[in-house]
Design an enzyme around this catalytic site. Structure first.
Site, PDB file in Angstrom:
ATOM      1  N   HIS A  72     -38.692   3.531 118.621  1.00 41.36           N
ATOM      2  CA  HIS A  72     -37.835   4.036 117.542  1.00 41.36           C
ATOM      3  C   HIS A  72     -37.083   2.866 116.910  1.00 41.36           C
ATOM      4  CE1 HIS A  72     -37.467   8.577 118.616  1.00 41.36           C
ATOM      5  NE2 HIS A  72     -38.669   8.105 118.925  1.00 41.36           N
ATOM      6  N   TYR A 200     -28.050  12.561 115.603  1.00 40.69           N
ATOM      7  CA  TYR A 200     -26.730  12.843 116.170  1.00 40.69           C
ATOM      8  C   TYR A 200     -25.906  13.492 115.059  1.00 40.69           C
ATOM      9  CZ  TYR A 200     -27.872   9.606 120.001  1.00 40.69           C
ATOM     10  OH  TYR A 200     -28.453   8.985 121.082  1.00 40.69           O
ATOM     11  N   PRO A 292     -23.389  11.214 127.875  1.00 43.10           N
ATOM     12  CA  PRO A 292     -24.767  10.893 127.400  1.00 43.10           C
ATOM     13  C   PRO A 292     -24.842  10.562 125.904  1.00 43.10           C
ATOM     14  CG  PRO A 292     -24.531  13.239 127.788  1.00 43.10           C
ATOM     15  CD  PRO A 292     -23.267  12.598 128.299  1.00 43.10           C
ATOM     16  N   LYS A 296     -26.530   5.647 127.564  1.00 43.82           N
ATOM     17  CA  LYS A 296     -26.311   4.389 128.292  1.00 43.82           C
ATOM     18  C   LYS A 296     -26.527   4.488 129.800  1.00 43.82           C
ATOM     19  CE  LYS A 296     -25.603   2.006 124.775  1.00 43.82           C
ATOM     20  NZ  LYS A 296     -26.826   1.267 124.409  1.00 43.82           N
ATOM     21  N   TYR A 384     -26.078   0.298 120.306  1.00 46.12           N
ATOM     22  CA  TYR A 384     -27.071   1.324 120.633  1.00 46.12           C
ATOM     23  C   TYR A 384     -28.337   0.700 121.234  1.00 46.12           C
ATOM     24  CZ  TYR A 384     -29.469   5.810 120.389  1.00 46.12           C
ATOM     25  OH  TYR A 384     -30.117   6.980 120.729  1.00 46.12           O
TER      26      TYR A 384
HETATM   27  C1  PHB Z   1     -32.250  13.009 125.511  1.00 46.83           C
HETATM   28  O1  PHB Z   1     -33.364  12.871 124.940  1.00 46.83           O
HETATM   29  O2  PHB Z   1     -32.099  13.765 126.490  1.00 46.83           O
HETATM   30  C2  PHB Z   1     -31.069  12.224 124.994  1.00 46.83           C
HETATM   31  C3  PHB Z   1     -31.270  11.288 123.983  1.00 46.83           C
HETATM   32  C4  PHB Z   1     -30.189  10.559 123.505  1.00 46.83           C
HETATM   33  C5  PHB Z   1     -28.921  10.769 124.048  1.00 46.83           C
HETATM   34  C6  PHB Z   1     -28.727  11.707 125.080  1.00 46.83           C
HETATM   35  C7  PHB Z   1     -29.811  12.444 125.546  1.00 46.83           C
HETATM   36  O3  PHB Z   1     -27.860  10.061 123.573  1.00 46.83           O
END
Ligand code: PHB
Ligand code: APR
Length: 389
Positions: A72, A200, A292, A296, A384
């Site tokens: 990505h 997000y 989450p 990280k 990130y």
């Molecule tokens: C996930 O794919 O479970 C996931 C991806 C990004 C995040 C948290 C969880 O920041």
């Protein structure tokens, strides 16, 4: 029994540390309380920083990752149903790779079982002892039989609920903790992801995240009160709420389906200082927990492994102990930067219980500024994709 390093915990931290030590001929034994199927059955996020991918390649466990991981180059953010992209590749010349943590653990288990076979599963009552003496040891039970392993060092890779952190005298540790007043309701569905990049979303109803495991396995989350219950959420209700929170272009194209997994997870930030005591070194979730939101958790475990492995390698191969002595200080420096970033992502994207309209306007203006500022986007992108280690 005797070995150089006893590793308590066979999750990502313990398995990766064991792999690196074995590659340098440094004897180690992994003590894991669960069965292998239980460990590799955990459904967890899998956004790998570029540094993590490099470490897995060095460990010789990146075969499937290279084939099946999704590179990505960017992520999508949104506020008030308006989406925009952060071009990670252009801003940092790095990317992230989406590859389930379950898969990382499977790859490590497969390699270790084939080449070293030094994992003991289904152990009970693991207890590191005499850590402040010349000859530390670890006792444990296997099939009801008491065992003792003499060693030089113990790596506490046993997660937040493990025993390792508990054996450090409490007066020698300082705990930092922030419990967030909400949780994430997550579902897994055998549907094509709504976007080929993660989204997000900040929304007046609360946070939402669109992620994926593969081209026909989607992972979605919405923020819910920590007191919420799974029973309150039919799939239909979940999809309707998710559509409200996602940016319009995603909501309009979202393919819904039956959830194959549904769960609510709490969010917390947690740090134990120091991350070492005498012959014990804490690694990963045993020492720190991040919400989450910044993806990280696994990546911080990997940088801890990098620091500890190099310290142990210099001890055994060069008889130099300075890196081991500095392990906690060096690891914590990177840990706190990731804790900050995860806290910033969480406070910027989530709706807090006492949040006022003013607070919502501040979040919206933060994201509007991000949309139009390369400087601000670079700060997010650097964190990130992962700070260097
Ligand atoms: C996930 O794919 O479970 C996931 C991806 C990004 C995040 C948290 C969880 O920041
Ligand atoms: N004795 C032996 N094993 C134990 C004990 C114990 N007393 N307590 C816990 N364990 C095992 C658990 O069963 C688990 O397999 O230690 C392991 C800890 O693994 P994780 O909790 O996954 O922690 P870690 O390896 O540090 O992984 C770091 O990866 O799991 C993801 O995102 C998650 O942030 C986490 C990151």
């Amino acid at each position: 029994m005797r070995t150089k390093v006893v590793i308590i915990g066979g999750g990502p931290s313990g398995l990766l540390l064991s792999r690196f030590l074995s590659l340098d001929g440094i004897d180690n034994i992994v003590l894991e309380k669960q069965s292998k199927s239980h460990v590799i059955g955990r459904i967890r996020a899998g956004v790998l920083e570029s540094g993590t991918t490099k470490m897995l390649q060095k460990a010789g466990v990146s075969g499937r990752l290279n084939k099946e991981g999704f590179v990505h180059d960017g992520i999508q953010l949104s506020f008030k149903n308006h989406g925009f992209r952060i071009d990670l590749k252009k801003l940092t010349n790095k990317h992230v790779t989406v590859y389930g943590q379950t898969e990382v653990t499977k790859d490590l288990y497969e390699k270790i079982e084939k080449e070293n076979n030094n994992i003991i599963n289904n152990v009970d009552d693991v207890l590191p002892q005499d850590l402040d003496q010349k000859n530390p040891f670890v006792t444990f039970k296997k099939d009801g039989v008491e065992n003792k392993i003499k060693c030089d060092f113990v790596a506490g890779c046993d997660g937040y609920h493990g025993i390792s952190r508990q054996v450090i005298p409490q007066n020698l540790t300082k705990i930092y903790e922030k419990v967030y007043p909400f949780g994430w309701l997550g579902i897994l569905s055998e549907t094509p992801p709504v976007s080929d990049e993660l989204i997000y979303a900040n929304h007046g109803n609360g946070f939402a995240l669109a992620s994926m495991r593969n081209s026909n396995l989607s992972r979605y989350y919405i923020q819910t009160p920590i007191t919420d219950k799974i029973e309150n959420w039919t799939d239909k209700k979940f999809w309707e709420e998710l559509k409200k929170r996602l940016p319009t272009h995603a909501a309009d194209t979202l393919i819904t389906g039956k959830s194959i997994e549904k769960s609510i997870a709490p969010l917390r930030s947690f740090v134990c200082e120091p991350m070492s005591w005498q012959k014990l070194f804490l690694v990963g979730d045993a020492a720190h927990i991040v919400p989450p939101t910044g993806a990280k958790g696994l990546n911080l475990a990997v940088s801890d492994v990098y620091y500890l492995y190099n310290g142990l390698k210099k001890h055994y191969l060069l008889n130099i102990d300075n890196d081991l002595k500095l392990y906690s200080q060096i690891a914590l420096s990177r840990v706190w930067k990731a804790i900050r970033f995860s806290w910033w992502m969480t406070t910027t994207f989530h709706k807090f219980p006492e949040q006022t309209d003013f607070d919502q306007c501040i979040q919206d203006s933060e994201l509007a500024y991000l949309e139009n500022s390369i400087a601000s986007q670079t700060v997010l992108a650097e964190n990130y994709v992962g700070l260097p280690f």
